[in-house]
Scaffold this motif. Structure first.
Motif, mmCIF file in Angstrom:
data_model
loop_
_atom_site.group_PDB
_atom_site.id
_atom_site.type_symbol
_atom_site.label_atom_id
_atom_site.label_comp_id
_atom_site.label_asym_id
_atom_site.label_seq_id
_atom_site.Cartn_x
_atom_site.Cartn_y
_atom_site.Cartn_z
ATOM 1 N N LEU A 45 0.848 -1.178 0.000
ATOM 2 C CA LEU A 45 0.000 0.000 0.000
ATOM 3 C C LEU A 45 0.891 1.237 0.000
ATOM 4 O O LEU A 45 1.857 1.308 0.757
ATOM 5 C CB LEU A 45 -0.907 0.019 1.238
ATOM 6 C CG LEU A 45 -2.061 -0.991 1.259
ATOM 7 C CD1 LEU A 45 -2.800 -0.901 2.589
ATOM 8 C CD2 LEU A 45 -3.022 -0.728 0.110
ATOM 9 N N ALA A 46 0.552 2.198 -0.838
ATOM 10 C CA ALA A 46 1.323 3.433 -0.911
ATOM 11 C C ALA A 46 0.363 4.598 -1.093
ATOM 12 O O ALA A 46 -0.714 4.447 -1.676
ATOM 13 C CB ALA A 46 2.314 3.384 -2.067
ATOM 14 N N GLU A 47 0.738 5.742 -0.587
ATOM 15 C CA GLU A 47 -0.093 6.925 -0.730
ATOM 16 C C GLU A 47 0.060 7.484 -2.135
ATOM 17 O O GLU A 47 1.173 7.757 -2.587
ATOM 18 C CB GLU A 47 0.312 7.976 0.307
ATOM 19 C CG GLU A 47 -0.594 9.197 0.305
ATOM 20 C CD GLU A 47 -0.281 10.160 1.431
ATOM 21 O OE1 GLU A 47 -0.748 11.313 1.376
ATOM 22 O OE2 GLU A 47 0.449 9.757 2.358
ATOM 23 N N ALA A 48 -1.072 7.622 -2.820
ATOM 24 C CA ALA A 48 -1.041 8.100 -4.198
ATOM 25 C C ALA A 48 -0.821 9.611 -4.231
ATOM 26 O O ALA A 48 -1.266 10.339 -3.343
ATOM 27 C CB ALA A 48 -2.349 7.746 -4.900
#
Length: 206
Positions: A45-48
Motif C-alpha cells: 500500500l502506498a499513498e497516491a
C-alpha cells in the motif's frame, strides 16, 4: 499464495526460496507473490500522489473490475432542496452490495456505490457539533447531499470511521428483529454471523 500464470519452474522455485530465506532471516514474510518470467511482485500500500486539488469523487467508466475505479474531479454541488443537508465526507462504509455493484454482479441498476457515510454538515441546525452520520446518495466524494431525516448526530465516543459502519448494518438488523417481534427470552438463528449484518445481529440479540 503464488500466482504462477506467467512463470517458469525456475522462477517459482526462486519465489519459494525467497519466502524461506525471509523466514530464516527474520524479514517480513511474503504471503502473496506474483511471479513473472523476469520479476516478482508483492502487494504494497502506498499513498497516491494528488492528481486533483479540488473536490474529488471515486468514479468508474464501466463495471466489471475493482481496477476500473479511479479518482476524478467532482462536479459542482447542486443547490440544496427542502429537507436536504450537505455533508463534507470524512469516511464511507462499504458493504458487500457495493463490491457486487462495482463488479457488475448486482441485478438491475444499483446506481452508484456507497451509502453509509459520516462527515461534517453545514445545514443541520439541530446538531450543534454539525458532526453527523447516516445514509447519503453516492457518498464516495468530497462533498455529498443527503436527506436530513437520514442523518443523525455522531456520538463523541465514535470516530468517523466507526460511525460510517453502522447505518445499513444496524438498521437492517433492527428492522428484521422488529418485524419478527423478537423479545427477551426468544431464540434467534443468525445466518452468516461473521458478516457485517450478522455481527450486528449477534450483538443486538445479546
Amino acid at each position: 499464495s503464488i500466482d504462477v500464470s506467467a512463470a517458469s519452474h525456475t522462477s517459482v522455485e526462486e519465489a519459494l526460496a525467497l519466502g524461506i530465506c525471509s523466514t530464516w532471516s527474520g524479514e517480513q514474510i511474503e504471503v502473496e507473490v506474483a511471479v513473472g518470467k523476469r520479476l516478482r511482485r508483492v502487494p504494497r500500500l502506498a499513498e497516491a500522489a494528488l492528481s486533483n486539488t479540488g473536490p474529488i469523487r471515486l468514479h468508474f467508466d464501466a463495471r466489471g473490475a475493482i481496477s476500473n475505479l479511479r479518482i476524478a474531479p467532482q462536479d459542482e454541488m447542486p443547490a440544496l432542496e427542502h429537507r436536504q443537508a450537505d455533508l463534507s465526507v470524512r469516511a464511507v462504509g462499504l458493504n458487500f452490495r457495493d463490491v457486487l455493484n462495482v463488479l457488475g454482479e448486482y441485478p438491475g441498476d444499483p446506481g452508484p456505490p456507497g451509502g453509509d457515510v459520516a462527515g461534517v454538515s453545514h445545514a443541520l441546525p439541530l446538531l450543534p457539533a454539525q458532526s453527523a452520520f447516516g445514509l447519503s446518495h453516492a457518498p464516495l466524494t468530497s462533498e455529498s447531499v443527503a436527506a436530513a431525516a437520514l442523518l443523525a448526530g455522531r456520538p463523541a465516543t465514535l470516530s468517523f470511521e466507526q460511525a460510517c459502519t453502522l447505518p445499513v448494518t444496524w438498521s437492517t438488523t433492527h428492522v428484521a428483529v422488529e418485524r419478527a417481534r423478537l423479545r427477551a427470552g426468544h431464540s434467534i438463528i443468525v445466518h452468516a454471523a461473521a458478516g457485517g449484518v450478522g455481527l450486528k445481529a449477534v450483538e443486538y440479540a445479546q
